[in-house]
Write an enzyme that holds these catalytic residues in place. Structure first.
Site, PDB file in Angstrom:
ATOM      1  N   ARG A 231      11.344  -2.690  -3.669  1.00  0.00           N
ATOM      2  CA  ARG A 231       9.270  -1.903  -4.081  1.00  0.00           C
ATOM      3  C   ARG A 231       9.433  -1.042  -4.668  1.00  0.00           C
ATOM      4  O   ARG A 231      10.017   0.422  -4.263  1.00  0.00           O
ATOM      5  CB  ARG A 231       8.493  -2.015  -2.782  1.00  0.00           C
ATOM      6  CG  ARG A 231       8.007  -3.595  -2.204  1.00  0.00           C
ATOM      7  CD  ARG A 231       7.181  -4.425  -2.900  1.00  0.00           C
ATOM      8  NE  ARG A 231       7.038  -5.790  -2.610  1.00  0.00           N
ATOM      9  CZ  ARG A 231       7.912  -6.968  -2.795  1.00  0.00           C
ATOM     10  NH1 ARG A 231       8.081  -6.986  -3.344  1.00  0.00           N
ATOM     11  NH2 ARG A 231       6.780  -7.759  -1.683  1.00  0.00           N
ATOM     12  N   GLU A 260       3.112  -2.733 -11.247  1.00  0.00           N
ATOM     13  CA  GLU A 260       3.758  -4.246 -11.710  1.00  0.00           C
ATOM     14  C   GLU A 260       2.604  -4.405 -11.918  1.00  0.00           C
ATOM     15  O   GLU A 260       1.208  -5.120 -11.915  1.00  0.00           O
ATOM     16  CB  GLU A 260       4.446  -4.740 -11.190  1.00  0.00           C
ATOM     17  CG  GLU A 260       5.860  -4.331 -10.663  1.00  0.00           C
ATOM     18  CD  GLU A 260       6.761  -4.884  -9.624  1.00  0.00           C
ATOM     19  OE1 GLU A 260       6.137  -6.265  -9.334  1.00  0.00           O
ATOM     20  OE2 GLU A 260       7.780  -4.581  -9.355  1.00  0.00           O
ATOM     21  N   HIS A 278      10.959  -7.714 -12.062  1.00  0.00           N
ATOM     22  CA  HIS A 278      10.745  -8.485 -10.390  1.00  0.00           C
ATOM     23  C   HIS A 278      11.197  -9.531 -10.621  1.00  0.00           C
ATOM     24  O   HIS A 278      10.593 -10.736 -10.049  1.00  0.00           O
ATOM     25  CB  HIS A 278       9.331  -8.119 -10.300  1.00  0.00           C
ATOM     26  CG  HIS A 278       9.534  -8.550  -8.713  1.00  0.00           C
ATOM     27  ND1 HIS A 278       8.691  -7.144  -7.959  1.00  0.00           N
ATOM     28  CD2 HIS A 278       9.967  -8.338  -7.950  1.00  0.00           C
ATOM     29  CE1 HIS A 278       8.304  -7.722  -6.607  1.00  0.00           C
ATOM     30  NE2 HIS A 278       9.657  -8.248  -6.149  1.00  0.00           N
TER      31      HIS A 278
END
Length: 312
Positions: A231, A260, A278
């Protein structure tokens, strides 16, 4: 009458079709007047399907008095308020294990990509620079010192893959694991000092926020590389930009970011940084398995049977 389900983000067509068979599905991301929707439907929503990267806000869950289950299409549950879930009595599930292989594969791929400068090499050919001379040398991926911060399912899968590279493997986590032969370090700072490539694979918790801070990055050193597939919150992004800008790191490879899908422009402009949107679990095969597990959790809940993969 079918129960209402709130879908937080787009899913695969196959998964959406299966949800439509079971529920009255409302796509939260397509609803323009969310307050009006909640006034009309709040009592009918019994389930939410979301991603680990999105979760569910405390406020939205609080606005749904009959919410029974939040099914996360992913392994991370840091963006769901588990204290609220326990207090309210709604269940939370995720999809562990099925994405372990893909995330571990990506960690290795990103490590190779940044060390061997694969993105730069691709551009070197496409831009015609090869015709003017050979590209500058890169660095070996084999026989290096790799440190893994977070030796859970994914961390261990990364380590197994690294063994094939004749790597010297060390790790840091909540504590020393008795059945693990890799060298243990009690802090990320100590781990950074002992490795060339630091791979971040731990869960996001309040305790791990910015655990990879300026001190850790500087300890990794001018020949060090950071790889993050966990993360974005685990890495102090501003410190990372500063250390990379000053030449304090050889490079970085990042699949996750603090805000993000927004990525600092400084990182985008760096040739020694590899960026991915991601995509750790973004394969057809794994997304299919994740969907199956999400549906299995929903089916089990509404059938009153044991949940396959409960968080709470």
């Amino acid at each position: 009458m079918k129960a209402g389900l709130l879908q937080m983000y787009p899913l695969t067509p196959q998964m959406e079709a299966e949800l439509q068979k079971r529920f009255r599905v409302h796509r939260w991301y397509e609803i323009s007047d969310k307050q009006a929707f909640l006034q009309a439907e709040r009592g009918a929503i019994k389930a939410i399907v979301t991603g680990g990267h999105l979760g569910v806000s405390h406020e939205l869950a609080a606005a749904l008095p009959n919410l029974e289950i939040v099914a996360i299409n992913g392994v991370g549950f840091d963006k769901v308020d588990l204290h609220q879930a326990r207090a309210r009595g709604f269940r939370v599930t995720n999809t562990p294990d099925v994405l372990t292989e893909d995330v571990a594969d990506l960690a290795i791929g990103l490590s190779i990509a940044v060390l061997r400068q694969l993105v730069r090499a691709d551009n070197y050919v496409r831009s015609g620079q090869w015709k003017s001379g050979e590209m500058p040398l890169s660095n070996k991926a084999s026989r290096r010192r790799y440190g893994i911060y977070g030796l859970g399912r994914i961390g261990k899968a990364i380590a197994i893959r690294l063994e094939a590279f004749n790597a010297d493997i060390a790790y840091c986590g909540r504590g020393k694991q008795p059945d693990v032969a890799y060298e243990y370090h009690s802090s990320p700072l100590s781990l950074a000092r002992a490795c060339d490539v630091l791979i971040v694979a731990a869960a996001a918790t309040p305790e791990t926020r910015h655990v990879i801070d300026r001190g850790v990055l500087e300890a990794l050193g001018t020949n060090g590389v950071l790889v993050n597939i966990s993360r974005g919150s685990l890495v102090d992004e501003k410190a990372l930009v500063d250390v990379l800008t000053s030449g304090g790191l050889r490079g970085a490879a990042l699949d996750v970011f603090e805000n993000e899908p927004h990525v600092p422009q400084e990182l985008i402009g760096m040739q020694n940084v590899v960026l991915a949107p991601h995509i750790g679990a973004a394969t057809h095969e794994t997304r299919g398995e994740m969907a199956t597990l999400v549906l299995a959790n929903l089916d089990a809940h509404f059938a009153g049977t044991e949940l396959p993969t409960p968080v709470v």
